[in-house]
Write an enzyme that holds these catalytic residues in place. Structure first.
Site, short mmCIF file in Angstrom:
data_model
loop_
_atom_site.label_atom_id
_atom_site.label_comp_id
_atom_site.label_asym_id
_atom_site.label_seq_id
_atom_site.Cartn_x
_atom_site.Cartn_y
_atom_site.Cartn_z
N GLY A 143 40.50 -120.79 43.13
CA GLY A 143 39.70 -121.98 42.88
C GLY A 143 40.00 -122.55 41.51
O GLY A 143 40.42 -121.84 40.58
N GLY A 202 38.62 -125.64 38.51
CA GLY A 202 37.56 -126.55 38.08
C GLY A 202 38.00 -127.27 36.81
O GLY A 202 39.10 -127.02 36.27
N GLY A 203 37.15 -128.17 36.34
CA GLY A 203 37.50 -128.92 35.15
C GLY A 203 37.57 -128.04 33.92
O GLY A 203 38.31 -128.33 32.99
N ALA A 226 37.70 -124.28 34.05
CA ALA A 226 38.34 -122.98 34.19
C ALA A 226 39.08 -122.90 35.51
O ALA A 226 38.93 -123.72 36.40
CB ALA A 226 37.29 -121.86 34.10
N VAL A 261 39.92 -119.95 38.62
CA VAL A 261 39.46 -118.67 39.15
C VAL A 261 40.62 -118.02 39.92
O VAL A 261 41.24 -118.66 40.78
CB VAL A 261 38.25 -118.85 40.08
N LYS A 281 37.51 -115.51 36.16
CA LYS A 281 37.40 -116.92 35.76
C LYS A 281 37.97 -117.05 34.35
O LYS A 281 37.44 -116.43 33.41
CB LYS A 281 35.94 -117.36 35.82
N ASP A 320 22.78 -126.80 38.94
CA ASP A 320 23.91 -127.35 39.69
C ASP A 320 23.98 -126.71 41.08
O ASP A 320 25.03 -126.28 41.54
CB ASP A 320 25.22 -127.12 38.93
#
Length: 612
Positions: A17, A19-20, A22, A24, A39, A133
């Site tokens: 995965g 994300g902005g 980090a 994973v 992460k 979130d």
């Protein structure tokens, strides 16, 4: 990064995965021999104080929590300039991916998943953490349907005041389709904000759509603040009225009118499964309604005071001392008495109100009843029609409904499904005991149950046997006790009782017998008893190949030897399974010895053996 070993321990295998902030990775933990998720903060943010603070806040939030429905924190570290968080690895999909694949999730399954998500949210709130979130992308679902809440990257302690992800970009917390009206307005998010977001997630699970959508993030945010969500029944008519009412309360604009705790939300979801027609969802009064009620009570109290003063004045002037004496007697002997109303057969609330209106104190007890439906009064301590002084305590007994419920055949069900079913039946989780056994059912699913399917009472104790993970028993003989224990535990087995025995050729301190034969398939967690070779301190004279034939499994075998001098000793002792075994016996004397063979303490044979 693929192939890199972080901190000499975590071998990176693949990206799972991004994300902005980090990335994973899936990695293998060499120390604990298990798969983990790591992460890693992106290198470009290592010098950005805001991103480092958010990354550290996620670790701090995760460290405060340990729950079966939260992705648990395992380790936090820094390898040179690379910051990382090690988390439990969940082999599955995000809830968002599940919704996209299925279109929408069946109501009963969606409610059970939502209850487990709310359990995780409740645990976080009790530990002072507001997630901020909650969305399907941050909820993981493994192959068995277990849900886990992840990504506390923008979580905060209840005492924190921050309401933005990045003050430089001035962007509001959370994802626009799922955040609450107060988040859309830039206010501080609290526990009730998480519950609003959970309401949006459940709305999407049941309908396949989010309640508010638009061309821009700003237009969606404005709808959260100003528009009422469309009833789910308009989208999917098969959704029950009770479930629709629960979700609509979770999506209330005023946070004071929403559910105040995750437990309260989950409680109404359980009611929706057994009361699909609804009518049980109640909203707390607004501040304006509470103030109007208090003002009306103050005015009524003032009117009563004025009437009482006027009546007292008129009576005192008109009647005098005689009237006052009569009033004293009346209030003491007559007015203070009241007739007990009929409570049996009435709804609990109506019965309590009727008794309170007449000045009686009320205590309530509950009992099962096959005659009266749940919620009706079935008995009262003072019969109706009798007169008692005001303030007298009247005890009423309210029907808890029939004690009989139908217990389904739960073979193949997961434990979460079983508990959800039993909760709907009113059976406490304390009534359930769980064991594990090898079964053809999928791992973690019910293999057998007691009692069988049928009518039972809510007080019945229930035993469930779940299908256990299986493992093939390794060969432990020849290993030291420490080596055998390490090998067994690595395979998911346990070492049980450890006894000592003699062996002519095995080194002292090594395993010479195991209670479960190697190669046998058993449940993970099975205990294996071992026999360890004793050290010898004298010179022995071995006699090879004494044969033992064991007819059954798990038989305790003992060979008692008597030397020519008359000295008796145990030549061998251990638990053996069915089969033929060759044992070397030894003695400190030469000559003809008597060997007695015992199985489960029963003498099976007596043999003369020459020791040379």
């Amino acid at each position: 990064m693929i192939g890199r070993v972080i901190s000499g321990r975590y071998e990176v295998q693949a990206i799972v995965g991004t994300g902005g902030m980090a990335v994973v990775y899936r990695a293998w933990d060499r120390k604990n021999r298990r798969m983990v998720a790591i992460k890693v903060l992106r290198p470009e943010f290592e010098q950005d104080e805001e991103f480092v603070r958010r990354f550290s806040r996620e670790a701090e939030a995760a460290a405060k929590m340990s729950h079966e429905n939260i992705v648990n924190l395992l380790d936090v570290g820094k390898d040179n300039d690379m910051r990382y968080i090690v988390m439990e690895y969940v082999d599955g999909q995000t809830l968002k991916e599940v919704i996209r694949q299925k279109g929408r999730i069946p109501p009963e399954t969606a409610v059970r998943m939502a209850i487990r998500i709310l359990a995780a949210v409740d645990h976080a709130h009790k530990n002072g953490i507001v997630h901020r979130d909650i969305k399907p992308q941050n909820i993981l679902v493994d192959a068995r349907g277990t849900v886990k809440v992840a990504d506390f990257g923008i979580a905060r302690l209840k005492t924190a005041q921050t309401t933005r992800i990045d003050d430089k970009q001035n962007s509001a917390l959370g994802s626009v389709h799922y955040f609450s009206p107060e988040q859309a307005s830039g206010e501080v998010a609290d526990e009730k904000s998480d519950l609003y977001s959970m309401g949006v997630v459940l709305y999407e699970m049941l309908t396949g759509e989010v309640p508010f959508d638009g061309d821009t993030a700003v237009s969606v945010a404005l709808k959260h603040v100003s528009e009422e969500p469309r009833s789910m029944r308009e989208i999917v008519p098969s959704i029950s009225r009770g479930l629709d009412e629960v979700v609509m309360r979770a999506l209330a604009k005023d946070s004071a009118r929403r559910y105040q705790t995750a437990a309260e939300f989950a409680g109404d979801l359980r009611k929706a499964l057994v009361r699909p027609r609804g009518g049980f969802v109640s909203y707390p009064m607004t501040r304006e309604e509470q103030e109007r009620l208090r003002e009306e009570k103050r005015r009524e109290a003032a009117r009563r005071k004025r009437r009482l003063r006027l009546a007292t004045f008129v009576a005192a002037v008109a009647v005098g001392v005689a009237t006052i004496s009569a009033l004293v007697w009346y209030f003491a002997a007559v007015y203070n008495m009241e007739t007990v109303p009929m409570a049996v057969g009435s709804e609990e609330a109506a019965a309590v109100a009727s008794l309170y209106d007449r000045g009686f104190e009320v205590t309530t007890e509950y009992a099962y009843s096959e005659e009266y439906p749940e919620g009706l009064v079935i008995d009262q301590s003072i019969a109706s029609g009798e007169r008692r002084r005001r303030g007298t305590e009247v005890s009423i007994t309210v029907s808890a409904g029939s004690q009989w419920v139908y217990f389904e055949n739960m073979t193949g069900w997961t434990l979460e499904e079983v508990y959800a079913e039993l909760t709907g039946l009113g059976i406490a989780a304390e009534r359930v005991s769980v064991t594990y056994a090898v079964s053809e059912q999928p791992v973690g699913c019910v293999a057998s149950q007691s009692p069988e399917a049928g009518w039972i009472t809510r007080e019945t104790d229930i035993t469930l046997v779940l299908s256990a993970e299986t493992v093939e028993v390794p060969t432990l003989t020849g290993l030291t006790l420490e080596g055998a224990r390490a090998l067994a535990e690595a395979e998911g087995l346990k070492i049980g009782e450890v006894s000592e025995g003699y062996s002519a050729d095995a080194p002292a301190g090594t395993v010479i017998a195991q209670s479960v034969a190697s190669g046998e398939v058993v449940a993970v967690g099975t205990e294996i008893a071992l026999t360890i070779s004793q050290p010898r301190q004298v010179l022995y004279y071995p006699v090879s190949n004494y044969t033992i034939v064991v007819p059954l499994d798990d038989v305790e075998v003992r060979l008692e030897v008597t030397a020519p001098s008359g000295t008796a000793f145990t030549g061998y002792s251990g638990v053996l399974n069915k089969g033929t075994y060759s044992v070397e016996l030894s003695s400190t004397e030469q000559g003809l010895h008597t060997v007695r063979e015992y199985m489960d303490d029963v003498l099976m044979s007596e043999t003369q053996v020459l020791f040379e």
